[in-house]
Enzyme design. Structure first.
Site, PDB file in Angstrom:
ATOM      1  N   GLY A 272      77.657  85.681  30.324  1.00  0.00           N
ATOM      2  CA  GLY A 272      76.356  85.287  29.821  1.00  0.00           C
ATOM      3  C   GLY A 272      75.471  86.500  29.605  1.00  0.00           C
ATOM      4  O   GLY A 272      75.754  87.596  30.114  1.00  0.00           O
ATOM      5  N   CYS A 273      74.401  86.308  28.859  1.00  0.00           N
ATOM      6  CA  CYS A 273      73.516  87.433  28.553  1.00  0.00           C
ATOM      7  C   CYS A 273      72.861  87.977  29.821  1.00  0.00           C
ATOM      8  O   CYS A 273      72.864  89.178  30.072  1.00  0.00           O
ATOM      9  CB  CYS A 273      72.470  87.015  27.525  1.00  0.00           C
ATOM     10  SG  CYS A 273      71.643  85.446  27.885  1.00  0.00           S
ATOM     11  N   TYR A 274      72.300  87.072  30.635  1.00  0.00           N
ATOM     12  CA  TYR A 274      71.670  87.530  31.878  1.00  0.00           C
ATOM     13  C   TYR A 274      72.687  88.216  32.798  1.00  0.00           C
ATOM     14  O   TYR A 274      72.419  89.306  33.313  1.00  0.00           O
ATOM     15  CB  TYR A 274      71.028  86.356  32.615  1.00  0.00           C
ATOM     16  CG  TYR A 274      69.709  85.859  32.074  1.00  0.00           C
ATOM     17  CD1 TYR A 274      68.634  86.712  31.876  1.00  0.00           C
ATOM     18  CD2 TYR A 274      69.516  84.506  31.809  1.00  0.00           C
ATOM     19  CE1 TYR A 274      67.404  86.230  31.420  1.00  0.00           C
ATOM     20  CE2 TYR A 274      68.293  84.015  31.359  1.00  0.00           C
ATOM     21  CZ  TYR A 274      67.235  84.888  31.167  1.00  0.00           C
ATOM     22  OH  TYR A 274      66.027  84.403  30.724  1.00  0.00           O
TER      23      TYR A 274
END
Lengths: 350, 350, 350, 350
Positions: free
Chosen positions: B153-155
């Protein structure tokens, strides 16, 4: 209604000065008697702030030209550093004038902390002792009688509203407070700086003054008082691509067996009668959109994934409750006017 | 140059799919052979994404219509949940096709954690074991040989880049990680939701999914691995009025006598040879503006006011290094292409 | 590939200078040999533009310190007025150096028009005659041989791309051109001005320089040429709360029986082979979002509700096709490099 | 003070409905007796609009559940099309209730123009004749006695305020009006549409509904009336990345020897006594920033570079003077309340 309070606004060409004019102009008991802005002296406010062009306002003057004996109160929106000298001179000449100071000059009780935070010696240390810290909900009685009210910084207003009652109640560990703060760009003022240009601040996010922001000692001063012990806090501000609004996400360690619900309940009890502080029910999420342009503060409490911790979040408009609105609230208090007078504007959304 | 890799993009009408097309279209070794978007099947990309109208691209199709035997790799930009079935069917029919998955479906090694985080049972648990977690800088060798890469995921990409090396080095306390995360609105995708309307997300800031965001278990999975003990982290995301960009402010407690400078040095050493991870020198402040549109990550380390603590900050573009860029980096790795190929675009500023 | 072209960028601390560096750094035939920025001399670009910090670039210098004999071409991103002197001196000392000028200093063929538009006498009128107006698609042959290319302003590039062919074809009335123009804030440069602060330009729209903008005479110069008669145009720019992007909505009166479809067809024919100019099919709406960060121009034609009139709309990125991108396109032309080299980056959306 | 007017707001979950609540809640003579929002019936406004959570408001209901006999006036913020039926039913049942309609349903006197513009037959043509067009400054007398006030669209309010007096005065050519309009995103409402997502509308500018916008026939209806001849106007709207605000740039051909100064003077005379319309002095530039959140309109007049033409620019807040504010102004007029009551809020800047 009683008679009008005549006020002068020092530094009316800045954002906080202008927001004070916006609010005061519609306050039924206030008359704006003087506006100063030394670099714009001689101009009309309409030239400096077109959105105020619909008002009939005094011409901008040099502060030295104003007859301060004719005003009842001065609201000061000058940059820090310059306020001290002017306040000293005006109070010397007009001891009965009240000063509601939106600058940082009299917020720190300890002038050596001031010197270290602001990089210059305090120039009116003899007045400092009579300055009352103007966090309205927490220093109401002192503000009522004060001649000099030092309104808190925008960040401290948000943080202290969220944390003071629970630190005082001993249900969070005052030595382990982590405060991740986010502010709109107006917090940096109207001065010309590269980082507040539209193209620099827009479409991006950046932290700044990490560990060194001047609002940290101010927060520590009040947390220390509530905790009864000297504390240092983490305070990490970020610049957000919006004009108004401030949100503080405070990470706290619970003590004495308290739960997140206990934290929420303590805050609700403390602020139950407050017109401007709203502790949201479980699940309620503070957002700056909901307070834009208003004097309201929203506070929410959430459990942390890490056991024994909680998250306390506060949101306000940095120019209103974080500056001009709270100043007006304090002015109301100082003159015995209904505290909410002139401050009932609802938030502007969208 | 070697021969072309023929790719298909599943879910080309979403933001991550479109960003993959943007990058792949200029990659010298990639040929875009198929684009799917079931709700837009039959349309040209120019109708769905006008900024890609200057390209000559395949017409959008239903995924069932594509002859997947003719492509070498599939990049999947579908929403979580739908990916599992499609991946299973395609891999069964075409066992030599490689899948680079930008969705969340194969990131969590433990399918019961998946079920609890995503609210539904995993529908292809038998494939999960061969999925490699595609954090390029940390799983390079595994990615090279993988048939199924689950891009982070981006985070998690931002957080893990900032924290994994220092957790593994034992210089921060893995049980006391507080991660305040901020993301631009594109992280929420192109689906129609009230909170991502311009008027709702603009000129305001709000936290969301406090304590419950699905990226938290993913972060914990990898931190647990690096720490060698099961950890729970604080992870608190905020929605910022910008389209692209993500910044994570990680508050860490130092252990084993480490200083903030030690933390910075550990990160610099770990990433010294990495083309996309930039550990800034002392005082250097990561900002999303500096990575917008690029595959770069910026990391900065700062002392905390609270002794014994530090602040580690990471910034990236959520659609590039946080999604399509890292997917392309993994595709390069999987096919033995120079890892930076097609990814050297500089950030767009302002 | 041929050998490298060594370039120097004058004024590398401004937005157009930085965008030239962004593009040139990834151009396979260009070597950035020198960067100047007199107020920042001695600094690294990383300090001035963090997004370029991933590059290995020459240190910023005073322009007087550079040995201009060692560069093949100079790209000039200085403010208007200063360019003339520097160009004159450099060309005198190094007659074979080519100058691609992004400033306004050599755009107006008539130096008295320059004097009146820019409020100062031209200081190098003897060089003016050899300056070629660098609208790439319209002056390609002249640019190829030129020693001094005066790249058009951002607005003129958009307007002239949309209007020159149809004025030249005699299907619109050149004396009745109304041009409503809208620009992002980066068009105003990186200098500190109150109206480009985030809080001033954000969440609002305002026209500026109504009837007096300096790009009007530039547009008139070229329209006059195409029309074969002296024309005055309406040109009304507006400041839009976005960083990049420019859109011009041109209201034209049709002549000689032409229809809106004829206008579209004339533009399509004229630009059919152009890699960067895209005349959209009927109904296609230009938007700045679709060209952000790219060298593309989108043009659309629409019927007016008023019979006998049409609307021609052009959109581009003011810093790319409106400045640095077109400069690089001209540099390619000047050195016989493929015109699209280094300019094929797709737009960044969202 | 007189007694309270009890109002119901139909469609309180939309932006115009919410802005009416914001204004009415602070109006000293208004009591909000009912709020409807069929898709949110049963919810509190705080859930739908957190910024109104500080108020004590009626629960949202289905409109069929409200006892309309107990309210004095209904403000309608429903989408066009649905208003007709509801209005008809309510007026039949409660003939003395006044309806202030913010929707488009009764603005067009000619129901066949309605049918063609809105793509559906008018469903209450028998009521249309009694609808008064609610452009407060131009139809004051009719509004005072009306049972049904059809408040103008946001764009028509801006355009007609700027143009009606000068068309009526015969100093501009009504057949050659070119109106380039720009609006913030809130004009599109709170419904879920892809083009109003933050990532789509942000950081970009695009025209829309070119030549076909439904406000064009409305503008033409009123211009035709003032001109005394049937006119068609150019009307070209653009979507601007801001939430609130609307600016119309009107390009006019002067007639009867009028100068731009004559145009300004005609407007100043016409609006000299109007509290909400401000014709700026020579050089004064309207900007949406100066009216954000307020009921004010700013108008400026400028000479064109083309001789014999002028530029008339109007700016307002589309949700206030362009919708809820003007509706409240009309409600004041209808009930004989001071016209400015509840509308003196100053603009919020920055």
């Amino acid at each position: 209604m009683g008679e009008s309070i005549r006020i002068g606004v020092l530094g009316a060409s800045g954002y906080t000065g202008a927001d004070m004019v916006r609010l005061a102009a519609r306050h039924p008991r206030i008359e704006i008697a003087a506006l100063t802005a030394n670099t714009h002296a001689g101009k009309q406010m309409a030239e400096v702030f077109p959105h105020l062009g619909v008002l009939d306002l005094p011409t901008l003057q040099n502060w030295e030209e104003v007859d301060w004996g004719t005003v009842d109160a001065i609201v000061c929106g000058l940059p820090h550093g310059t306020t001290q000298d002017i306040t000293k001179q005006i109070l010397a000449a007009h001891p009965r004038t009240r000063i509601i100071d939106m600058s940082a000059d009299f917020r720190l009780r300890n002038t050596s902390v001031y010197a270290s935070a602001y990089g210059q010696d305090h120039r009116a240390p003899e007045i400092q002792p009579e300055a009352v810290y103007g966090l309205s909900e927490h220093y109401r009685a002192e503000i009522a009688g004060a001649r000099l009210v030092a309104c808190p910084g925008c960040y401290p207003t948000a943080v202290l509203t969220a944390l003071l009652p629970i630190v005082a109640a001993g249900i969070v560990d005052a030595t382990d407070l982590i405060i991740d703060a986010k502010s709109g760009v107006s917090g940096a003022g109207r001065g010309l700086k590269q980082n507040t240009l539209f193209c620099e601040a827009g479409e991006g996010l950046s932290p700044y003054s990490i560990g060194t922001h001047r609002h940290a000692p101010e927060i520590e001063q009040e947390i220390t008082r509530a905790a009864g012990e000297a504390v240092t806090v983490n305070f990490t501000p970020h610049l957000v691509p919006m004009s108004r609004g401030e949100l503080v996400t405070c990470y706290v360690k619970l003590t004495n067996g308290a739960s997140p619900a206990d934290v929420r309940e303590a805050l609700r009890r403390r602020y139950a009668e407050e017109p401007f502080v709203h502790v949201l029910p479980e699940g309620g999420v503070p957002a700056t959109q909901a307070v834009r342009g208003s004097n309201h503060v929203m506070v929410g409490v959430f459990p942390d994934r890490i056991p024994g911790r909680a998250i306390v979040i506060g949101a306000l408009d940095n120019l209103v409750k974080g500056s001009a609105g709270q100043a007006l609230q304090n002015l109301n208090l100082a003159f015995g006017i209904e505290e909410t007078e002139g401050l009932m504007q609802l938030a502007l959304f969208p």
